[in-house]
Design a protein around this motif. Structure first.
Motif, short mmCIF file in Angstrom:
data_model
loop_
_atom_site.label_atom_id
_atom_site.label_comp_id
_atom_site.label_asym_id
_atom_site.label_seq_id
_atom_site.Cartn_x
_atom_site.Cartn_y
_atom_site.Cartn_z
N UNK A 318 -11.47 20.44 36.50
CA UNK A 318 -12.93 20.04 36.34
C UNK A 318 -13.64 20.92 37.72
N UNK A 319 -12.98 20.72 38.80
CA UNK A 319 -13.53 21.30 40.07
C UNK A 319 -13.50 22.76 40.03
N UNK A 320 -12.29 23.39 39.50
CA UNK A 320 -12.25 24.78 39.45
C UNK A 320 -13.31 25.54 38.67
N UNK A 321 -13.43 24.99 37.52
CA UNK A 321 -14.77 25.16 36.63
C UNK A 321 -16.10 25.12 37.38
N UNK A 322 -16.33 23.96 38.01
CA UNK A 322 -17.75 23.88 38.66
C UNK A 322 -17.74 24.73 39.63
N UNK A 323 -16.53 25.05 40.45
CA UNK A 323 -16.89 26.10 41.70
C UNK A 323 -17.09 27.42 41.34
N UNK A 324 -17.03 27.76 39.86
CA UNK A 324 -17.37 29.07 39.40
C UNK A 324 -18.96 29.16 39.38
N UNK A 325 -19.47 28.06 38.90
CA UNK A 325 -20.85 28.19 38.64
C UNK A 325 -21.47 26.98 38.05
N UNK A 326 -22.61 26.94 38.20
CA UNK A 326 -23.37 25.74 38.19
C UNK A 326 -24.17 26.08 36.54
N UNK A 327 -23.35 25.79 35.46
CA UNK A 327 -23.49 26.09 34.16
C UNK A 327 -22.52 25.33 33.21
N UNK A 328 -22.83 24.84 32.06
CA UNK A 328 -21.95 24.22 31.21
C UNK A 328 -20.78 25.01 30.79
N UNK A 329 -20.99 26.35 30.52
CA UNK A 329 -19.96 27.31 30.26
C UNK A 329 -18.88 27.35 31.20
N UNK A 330 -19.07 27.04 32.53
CA UNK A 330 -17.84 27.11 33.49
C UNK A 330 -16.95 25.81 33.53
N UNK A 331 -17.93 24.54 33.21
CA UNK A 331 -17.21 23.45 32.92
C UNK A 331 -16.58 23.38 31.67
N UNK A 332 -16.79 23.98 30.64
CA UNK A 332 -16.00 23.93 29.27
C UNK A 332 -14.96 24.92 29.70
N UNK A 333 -15.07 26.25 30.28
CA UNK A 333 -13.98 26.94 30.61
C UNK A 333 -12.90 26.47 31.20
N UNK A 334 -13.36 25.64 32.33
CA UNK A 334 -12.29 24.82 33.11
C UNK A 334 -11.54 23.84 32.20
N UNK A 335 -12.15 23.28 31.52
CA UNK A 335 -11.48 22.24 30.70
C UNK A 335 -10.71 22.70 29.54
N UNK A 336 -10.92 23.96 29.10
CA UNK A 336 -9.96 24.59 28.18
C UNK A 336 -8.79 25.00 28.90
N UNK A 337 -8.81 25.35 30.07
CA UNK A 337 -7.69 25.72 31.00
C UNK A 337 -6.85 24.47 31.40
N UNK A 338 -7.56 23.60 31.60
CA UNK A 338 -6.75 22.23 31.84
C UNK A 338 -6.24 21.86 30.55
N UNK A 339 -6.74 21.85 29.36
CA UNK A 339 -6.18 21.29 28.12
C UNK A 339 -4.85 22.04 27.92
N UNK A 340 -4.97 23.46 27.89
CA UNK A 340 -3.64 24.10 27.42
C UNK A 340 -2.53 23.90 28.68
N UNK A 341 -3.00 23.91 30.08
CA UNK A 341 -1.97 23.56 30.96
C UNK A 341 -1.35 22.26 30.92
N UNK A 342 -2.27 21.17 30.69
CA UNK A 342 -1.52 19.80 30.37
C UNK A 342 -0.50 19.86 29.30
N UNK A 343 -0.87 20.58 28.27
CA UNK A 343 0.02 20.62 27.11
C UNK A 343 1.23 21.48 27.52
#
Length: 473
Positions: A318-343
């Motif tokens: 979540x922090x990595x996504x937000x670090x890259x920019x102030x837009x929902x696209x970065x949040x979603x991008x970070x969460x996608x990475x989280x989901x696959x790394x967690x799996x």
């Protein structure tokens, strides 16, 4: 000021290098020169925002002195660390996230709050993270507190890493500030590394940017064929890699010219066979920073409860996504990475060795999809672009525009794909270890570097299109 600009290559850098080696007799004089040059480098593009960086330097200098003095008094030290984080992250929030936060409030409450138009200081995320790591490293005892304000300023503002990293932890660079040696070997290696990075940026990244920008400007609507959408996504995948890894190469090369050694920031991420491996190879300094200062203090992966591990990963990404920019696209991008790394961690996928070609295809598919979201200005356009890639709007597969871009930029696509693989590393190893080929390669290599530099300069002179993605962060 861009590294890949005529003014940097032919005015700023030669002048600073010349003065630096004239002052080689004194470490203090060299450091003062580098500090002045770094402040000038930053002020060239942002004359007023240099005051923001200087304020950050002064605050963190004082916080480090205080935390060093009160280290044994835990409550006092924790209070100082908390205040340091509030100041640093508060400043970052105001300039980078306040408008985004106010927009969210307006969208969810209807308050109609005024959203200020605040310009983003170049490199604020990078120099803020440098300041935070400095104070925390002093608290942990990973390097003595620096009582010379000017040396703290040099650590945070050193121009090779100032606006785009790599993110240098204080314990890695502290000794080099006061105790480093220049040499001809370092200087020559630094020049070669810089020129290779320049080639990545000017020839490959900028060429791919033309393709990606043109296609993405159309891809936010639902009216482009699948082949064109995929071509744009692949072009951006190559653009962002050569843009950022090229800039990192230039930073590492510049540091070597001045006697510093930076850690590597990229290790061929596009050969990865999992998302976990990808992030061990991509933007290594950012991943290391989050591990050292957020993930490990939370407990990391070495926790008895897997729910806790997943929670830690969620916070990090979540922090990595937000670090890259102030837009929902970065949040979603970070969460996608989280989901696959967690799996991957839960299933031990990253430790597998079977079906490597399929694993590589899986990793690159997720990476490309992620970059589409990352590149899009908002989630609606990201969704439209992804829909085009998978033919959801009935726009067909092929188009003449796809063929035109392939014909015009085929060489750059081929070179881009080839140099995503460790070809250069293997050539260097062959030159060092292969007695049969070492002599011919020793003659060819410097000629190749000189030709590459001249080609890059010719491209810079004749073109005004020289974007840099990570200036946004």
């Amino acid at each position: 000021m861009l590294f890949s600009s005529v003014i940097f290559l032919f005015y700023f850098l030669p002048l600073v290098l010349g003065l630096y080696y004239i002052l080689r007799f004194s470490v203090t004089a060299k450091n003062m020169l580098l500090l002045v040059a770094s402040l000038f480098f930053y002020a060239w593009g942002e004359p007023w925002f240099v005051l923001i960086m200087l304020a950050s330097i002064c605050f963190n200098y004082i916080f480090a002195l205080l935390v060093d003095k009160f280290r044994e008094r835990r409550n006092a030290a924790y209070t100082i660390i908390t205040l340091m984080l509030i100041v640093n992250l508060g400043m970052l929030f105001v300039f980078k996230y306040m408008a985004f936060a106010l927009r969210i409030v307006n969208e969810n409450t209807g308050f109609g709050l005024n959203i200020p138009n605040i310009a983003l200081p170049l490199g604020i995320s990078f120099f803020t993270f440098h300041g935070i790591s400095y104070v925390i490293d002093v608290y942990r005892g990973h390097g003595a507190v620096q009582k010379n304000l000017f040396y703290v300023a040099l650590y945070i503002s050193f121009f090779p890493q100032l606006v785009a990293g790599p993110i240098l932890r204080y314990n890695i660079i502290a000794d080099q500030i006061v105790n480093r040696k220049e040499s001809w070997d370092k200087f020559a290696l630094g020049c070669c590394r810089f020129i290779v990075g320049l080639g990545k940026k000017v020839l490959l990244s900028n060429s791919m940017a033309i393709v990606a920008d043109h296609i993405f400007s159309m891809g936010g609507t639902s009216d482009i064929p699948a082949s064109l959408a995929w071509l744009g996504a692949i072009a951006y995948t190559l653009q962002i890699y050569f843009d950022f890894s090229g800039y990192s190469d230039m930073a590492i090369g510049l540091a070597l010219m001045f006697g510093f050694k930076f850690e590597e920031n990229f290790r061929y991420p596009y050969i990865s066979r999992s998302i976990t491996e990808f992030w061990r190879r991509w933007h290594i300094s950012l991943g290391t920073w989050f591990k050292e200062y957020v993930y490990f203090p939370l407990g990391g992966s070495r926790v008895t409860n897997k729910d806790k591990m997943i929670c830690n990963l969620l916070i990090i990404w979540g922090l990595t996504g937000v670090w890259h920019g102030a837009e929902w696209t970065f949040v979603v991008w970070g969460l996608i990475n989280f989901a696959f790394i967690a799996l991957e961690k839960i299933s031990n996928f990253d430790k597998g060795t079977r079906f490597n070609p399929l694993r590589h295809l899986y990793a690159m598919f997720i990476v490309v999809i992620g970059w589409v979201i990352f590149r899009s200005p908002d989630l609606l356009q990201a969704g439209n672009y992804l829909g085009n890639m998978f033919g959801l709007y009935g726009n067909g597969f092929w188009s003449d525009t796809t063929w035109m871009f392939l014909k015009e930029y085929a060489l750059f696509f081929i070179l881009g794909i080839l140099f995503c693989m460790p070809i250069a590393t293997r050539m260097n190893k062959l030159m060092v270890d292969g007695a049969r080929f070492s002599k011919p390669l020793e003659l060819v290599y410097p000629i190749t570097i000189i030709v590459l530099f001249l080609v890059c300069v010719s491209y810079l002179v004749k073109s005004t299109y020289n974007p840099f993605i990570y200036f946004n962060f």
